[in-house]
Write a protein that holds these residues in place. Structure first.
Motif, PDB file in Angstrom:
ATOM      1  N   ASN A 145       0.977  -0.967  -0.158  1.00  0.00           N
ATOM      2  CA  ASN A 145      -0.156   0.379   0.056  1.00  0.00           C
ATOM      3  C   ASN A 145       0.939   1.328   0.251  1.00  0.00           C
ATOM      4  O   ASN A 145       1.830   1.287   0.307  1.00  0.00           O
ATOM      5  CB  ASN A 145      -1.155   0.141   0.956  1.00  0.00           C
ATOM      6  N   ARG A 146       0.608   2.384  -0.372  1.00  0.00           N
ATOM      7  CA  ARG A 146       1.546   3.552  -0.572  1.00  0.00           C
ATOM      8  C   ARG A 146       1.136   4.608  -0.087  1.00  0.00           C
ATOM      9  O   ARG A 146      -0.154   4.758  -0.052  1.00  0.00           O
ATOM     10  CB  ARG A 146       1.038   4.311  -2.541  1.00  0.00           C
ATOM     11  N   ASP A 147       1.539   5.303   0.533  1.00  0.00           N
ATOM     12  CA  ASP A 147       1.412   6.716   0.880  1.00  0.00           C
ATOM     13  C   ASP A 147       0.018   6.860   2.080  1.00  0.00           C
ATOM     14  O   ASP A 147      -0.629   7.357   2.202  1.00  0.00           O
ATOM     15  CB  ASP A 147       0.824   7.691   0.177  1.00  0.00           C
ATOM     16  N   VAL A 148       0.234   5.709   2.653  1.00  0.00           N
ATOM     17  CA  VAL A 148      -0.817   5.267   4.195  1.00  0.00           C
ATOM     18  C   VAL A 148       0.021   6.025   5.198  1.00  0.00           C
ATOM     19  O   VAL A 148       1.374   6.099   5.798  1.00  0.00           O
ATOM     20  CB  VAL A 148      -0.989   3.888   4.789  1.00  0.00           C
ATOM     21  N   PRO A 149      -0.994   6.990   6.064  1.00  0.00           N
ATOM     22  CA  PRO A 149       0.247   8.041   6.967  1.00  0.00           C
ATOM     23  C   PRO A 149      -0.043   6.789   8.326  1.00  0.00           C
ATOM     24  O   PRO A 149      -0.660   5.975   8.008  1.00  0.00           O
ATOM     25  CB  PRO A 149      -0.754   9.073   7.275  1.00  0.00           C
ATOM     26  N   LEU A 150       1.345   7.651   9.394  1.00  0.00           N
ATOM     27  CA  LEU A 150       1.613   6.254  10.206  1.00  0.00           C
ATOM     28  C   LEU A 150       0.073   6.206  11.144  1.00  0.00           C
ATOM     29  O   LEU A 150       0.008   5.193  11.458  1.00  0.00           O
ATOM     30  CB  LEU A 150       2.356   7.052  10.791  1.00  0.00           C
ATOM     31  N   ASN A 151      -1.141   7.753  11.521  1.00  0.00           N
ATOM     32  CA  ASN A 151      -1.733   7.599  12.587  1.00  0.00           C
ATOM     33  C   ASN A 151      -2.948   6.380  11.099  1.00  0.00           C
ATOM     34  O   ASN A 151      -4.252   5.993  11.961  1.00  0.00           O
ATOM     35  CB  ASN A 151      -2.250   8.747  12.544  1.00  0.00           C
ATOM     36  N   LYS A 152      -2.876   5.968  10.334  1.00  0.00           N
ATOM     37  CA  LYS A 152      -3.713   5.465   9.240  1.00  0.00           C
ATOM     38  C   LYS A 152      -3.331   3.774   9.310  1.00  0.00           C
ATOM     39  O   LYS A 152      -4.026   3.120   8.686  1.00  0.00           O
ATOM     40  CB  LYS A 152      -4.295   6.070   8.520  1.00  0.00           C
ATOM     41  N   ALA A 153      -1.995   3.840   9.916  1.00  0.00           N
ATOM     42  CA  ALA A 153      -1.537   2.676   9.044  1.00  0.00           C
ATOM     43  C   ALA A 153      -1.802   1.208  10.232  1.00  0.00           C
ATOM     44  O   ALA A 153      -1.965   1.532  11.220  1.00  0.00           O
ATOM     45  CB  ALA A 153      -0.019   2.358   9.806  1.00  0.00           C
ATOM     46  N   LEU A 154      -1.944  -0.109   9.217  1.00  0.00           N
ATOM     47  CA  LEU A 154      -2.663  -1.365  10.346  1.00  0.00           C
ATOM     48  C   LEU A 154      -1.298  -1.725  10.046  1.00  0.00           C
ATOM     49  O   LEU A 154      -0.544  -1.879   8.742  1.00  0.00           O
ATOM     50  CB  LEU A 154      -3.554  -2.040   9.047  1.00  0.00           C
ATOM     51  N   VAL A 155      -0.669  -2.474  11.470  1.00  0.00           N
ATOM     52  CA  VAL A 155       0.835  -2.790  11.670  1.00  0.00           C
ATOM     53  C   VAL A 155       0.970  -4.377  12.714  1.00  0.00           C
ATOM     54  O   VAL A 155       0.217  -4.627  13.694  1.00  0.00           O
ATOM     55  CB  VAL A 155       1.577  -1.300  12.737  1.00  0.00           C
ATOM     56  N   ALA A 156       1.268  -5.343  11.820  1.00  0.00           N
ATOM     57  CA  ALA A 156       1.491  -6.323  12.044  1.00  0.00           C
ATOM     58  C   ALA A 156       2.889  -5.991  13.500  1.00  0.00           C
ATOM     59  O   ALA A 156       3.878  -5.367  12.643  1.00  0.00           O
ATOM     60  CB  ALA A 156       1.700  -7.590  10.997  1.00  0.00           C
ATOM     61  N   CYS A 198       2.059  -7.841   0.469  1.00  0.00           N
ATOM     62  CA  CYS A 198       0.057  -7.434  -0.328  1.00  0.00           C
ATOM     63  C   CYS A 198      -0.110  -6.566  -0.118  1.00  0.00           C
ATOM     64  O   CYS A 198      -1.686  -6.341  -1.243  1.00  0.00           O
ATOM     65  CB  CYS A 198      -0.292  -9.093  -0.239  1.00  0.00           C
ATOM     66  N   GLY A 199      -0.225  -5.431   1.097  1.00  0.00           N
ATOM     67  CA  GLY A 199      -1.089  -4.907   1.348  1.00  0.00           C
ATOM     68  C   GLY A 199      -2.000  -4.843   1.752  1.00  0.00           C
ATOM     69  O   GLY A 199      -3.324  -4.146   2.649  1.00  0.00           O
ATOM     70  N   TRP A 200      -1.966  -6.202   2.471  1.00  0.00           N
ATOM     71  CA  TRP A 200      -2.988  -6.778   3.471  1.00  0.00           C
ATOM     72  C   TRP A 200      -2.788  -6.091   4.800  1.00  0.00           C
ATOM     73  O   TRP A 200      -3.928  -6.216   6.243  1.00  0.00           O
ATOM     74  CB  TRP A 200      -2.722  -8.620   3.883  1.00  0.00           C
ATOM     75  N   VAL A 201      -1.263  -5.692   5.379  1.00  0.00           N
ATOM     76  CA  VAL A 201      -1.602  -5.066   6.592  1.00  0.00           C
ATOM     77  C   VAL A 201      -0.462  -3.586   6.108  1.00  0.00           C
ATOM     78  O   VAL A 201       0.233  -3.698   4.601  1.00  0.00           O
ATOM     79  CB  VAL A 201      -0.646  -5.758   7.518  1.00  0.00           C
ATOM     80  N   ASP A 202      -0.163  -2.157   6.464  1.00  0.00           N
ATOM     81  CA  ASP A 202       0.713  -0.929   5.301  1.00  0.00           C
ATOM     82  C   ASP A 202       1.790  -1.073   6.507  1.00  0.00           C
ATOM     83  O   ASP A 202       2.924  -1.176   5.473  1.00  0.00           O
ATOM     84  CB  ASP A 202       0.065   0.365   6.149  1.00  0.00           C
ATOM     85  N   ALA A 203       2.318  -2.217   7.718  1.00  0.00           N
ATOM     86  CA  ALA A 203       3.342  -2.663   7.834  1.00  0.00           C
ATOM     87  C   ALA A 203       3.749  -3.769   8.958  1.00  0.00           C
ATOM     88  O   ALA A 203       2.680  -3.956   9.531  1.00  0.00           O
ATOM     89  CB  ALA A 203       4.385  -1.008   8.285  1.00  0.00           C
ATOM     90  N   TYR A 204       5.188  -3.465   9.339  1.00  0.00           N
ATOM     91  CA  TYR A 204       5.495  -4.581  10.082  1.00  0.00           C
ATOM     92  C   TYR A 204       6.927  -4.220  11.147  1.00  0.00           C
ATOM     93  O   TYR A 204       8.019  -3.368  10.346  1.00  0.00           O
ATOM     94  CB  TYR A 204       5.736  -5.769   9.760  1.00  0.00           C
ATOM     95  N   ILE A 242      12.213  -3.851  10.494  1.00  0.00           N
ATOM     96  CA  ILE A 242      11.052  -2.878  10.108  1.00  0.00           C
ATOM     97  C   ILE A 242      10.300  -3.372   8.679  1.00  0.00           C
ATOM     98  O   ILE A 242      11.920  -2.954   7.602  1.00  0.00           O
ATOM     99  CB  ILE A 242      10.914  -1.630  10.357  1.00  0.00           C
ATOM    100  N   ALA A 243       9.527  -3.531   8.058  1.00  0.00           N
ATOM    101  CA  ALA A 243       9.301  -3.673   6.619  1.00  0.00           C
ATOM    102  C   ALA A 243       7.697  -2.675   6.518  1.00  0.00           C
ATOM    103  O   ALA A 243       7.114  -2.605   6.881  1.00  0.00           O
ATOM    104  CB  ALA A 243       9.159  -4.956   5.887  1.00  0.00           C
ATOM    105  N   ALA A 244       8.411  -1.442   5.510  1.00  0.00           N
ATOM    106  CA  ALA A 244       6.957  -0.434   5.580  1.00  0.00           C
ATOM    107  C   ALA A 244       7.137  -0.056   3.650  1.00  0.00           C
ATOM    108  O   ALA A 244       9.051   0.316   4.186  1.00  0.00           O
ATOM    109  CB  ALA A 244       6.436  -0.349   6.474  1.00  0.00           C
ATOM    110  N   PRO A 245       6.896   0.368   2.958  1.00  0.00           N
ATOM    111  CA  PRO A 245       6.926   1.753   2.078  1.00  0.00           C
ATOM    112  C   PRO A 245       7.479   2.629   2.958  1.00  0.00           C
ATOM    113  O   PRO A 245       6.990   3.304   3.971  1.00  0.00           O
ATOM    114  CB  PRO A 245       5.582   1.493   1.127  1.00  0.00           C
ATOM    115  N   GLU A 246       8.566   3.497   2.450  1.00  0.00           N
ATOM    116  CA  GLU A 246       8.385   5.245   2.422  1.00  0.00           C
ATOM    117  C   GLU A 246       7.752   5.455   2.067  1.00  0.00           C
ATOM    118  O   GLU A 246       6.983   5.486   1.081  1.00  0.00           O
ATOM    119  CB  GLU A 246       9.871   5.669   2.274  1.00  0.00           C
TER     120      GLU A 246
END
Ligand code: LIP
Length: 265
Positions: A145-156, A198-204, A242-246
Motif C-alpha cells: 500500500n502506498r502513502d498510508v500515514p502512520l495514524n492510519k497504518a495497520l501494523v503487524a 500484498c497490502g494486507w497490512v501497511d507495515a511490520y 521494520i518493513a514498510a514502504p517509505e
C-alpha cells in the motif's frame, strides 16, 4: 558468479512445495520434541523432518552450496550460493492446527538475497520474488500500500518467547498503539512480511527476527515496494526488523526508536 536467480527460485519453490505437502500430512499428529529460548519456544518433529528434507533436496541439486537453517544451523559450501531456510515459520500455529504457517527458503549469492519463496500450503499461497524482477503471490504481481500515514497504518508485529523480552515488547507496543490504526499478530513473521508485500497490512516491526524468518519474505516485501531495515540505517537484524514502504518506514522508525525497543526486561 554465473548463477541464474530464476533457476534458484525454481529449485526453492519445488522443494518448498514438497516440504509443504509433508508438513500438511503431519500437522494433526505433530508434537513437541524440544524447546529453545523458553518452554513455549518449541520444535516439533515435523520442523526437524522438513528441515532435513529441504537440506537434502537442495544439496542433492547443488552439492557445493552453503546452508543456514533454523533447526540445523550452518553448513559451509564453496559455490558462493547460500540457502537460508525456515522449515516452519509459525511453529506454534502449526502445533495448534492453524493454517498460518509457512516454509521459507531464500537463496543468497555472495551474501545478497537474490530469490525467495514463502510457501503457505494450508492457505494455498506461494509468495515469490527474484531481485530486480518483482514479487508475486500465486504468480500474480503484488505491491505494498502506498502513502498510508502512520495514524492510519495497520501494523503487524510479533513477540519473542522469553518472558523478559515479551514484557519489554508489550511496553513498546503501549507506546505504538495510540499512534496507529491497529495491530495484527498472526504468529508467522514470514507471513506478516508477505502481508506487507500484498497490502494486507501497511507495515511490520519486530525484535528478535532471524535471517531464516526474514530471508525470503524480506526480498518479497522489497520487490513489492517496501523498505526493509533495522534501526538508525542498519540492516534488518535480530535487534530490530521494520518493513514498510517509505515514508511510512521512516515514520514508524521515528515512533519506535525513542521507546528503546532493543532493551530487554
Ligand atoms: C516465530 C515467528 C513469530 C514471531 C516469533 C518467532 P517460529 O518463528 O515467526 O511470528 O513473533 O518471534 O520468531 O518460532 O515459528 O519459527
Amino acid at each position: 558468479m554465473d548463477v541464474d536467480p530464476t533457476e534458484l527460485l525454481c529449485l526453492a519453490a519445488d522443494v518448498a512445495r514438497d516440504a509443504g505437502g509433508v508438513l500438511i500430512e503431519g500437522q494433526s499428529r505433530a508434537s513437541v520434541v524440544q524447546t529453545k529460548t523458553s518452554p513455549t519456544d518449541v520444535v516439533t518433529e515435523m520442523d526437524n523432518a522438513a528441515d532435513a528434507l529441504i537440506s537434502r533436496r537442495l544439496l542433492a541439486a547443488r552439492p557445493d552450496d552453503a546452508l543456514l537453517t533454523e533447526e540445523s544451523g550452518e553448513a559451509s559450501g564453496k559455490s558462493g550460493v547460500r540457502w537460508v531456510v525456515d522449515p516452519i515459520d509459525g511453529t506454534v500455529n502449526y502445533l495448534y492446527g492453524m493454517a498460518d504457517w509457512a516454509v521459507s527458503i531464500a537463496a543468497e549469492v555472495d551474501g545478497v538475497t537474490v530469490a525467495g519463496v514463502v510457501e503457505a500450503p494450508r492457505r494455498r499461497e506461494t509468495f515469490t520474488a527474484v531481485r530486480g524482477q518483482g514479487a508475486w503471490r500465486n504468480g500474480e504481481a503484488i505491491s505494498c500500500n502506498r502513502d498510508v500515514p502512520l495514524n492510519k497504518a495497520l501494523v503487524a508485529t510479533g513477540f519473542g518467547y522469553a518472558a523478559g523480552r515479551r514484557a519489554r515488547q508489550a511496553e513498546v507496543l503501549l507506546g505504538v498503539l495510540p499512534h496507529i490504526r491497529d495491530i495484527r499478530r498472526a504468529g508467522s513473521a514470514a507471513l506478516d512480511v508477505c502481508s506487507v508485500a500484498c497490502g494486507w497490512v501497511d507495515a511490520y516491526y519486530e525484535r528478535g527476527i532471524n535471517a531464516w524468518d526474514i530471508g525470503a519474505a524480506g526480498l518479497i516485501a522489497e520487490e513489492a515496494g517496501a523498505r526493509v531495515g533495522g534501526l538508525d540505517g542498519e540492516a534488518a537484524s535480530p535487534e530490530m526488523t521494520i518493513a514498510a514502504p517509505e515514508p511510512l518506514f521512516t515514520a514508524l522508525h521515528g515512533l519506535i526508536l525513542p521507546l528503546d525497543p532493543t532493551r530487554d526486561g
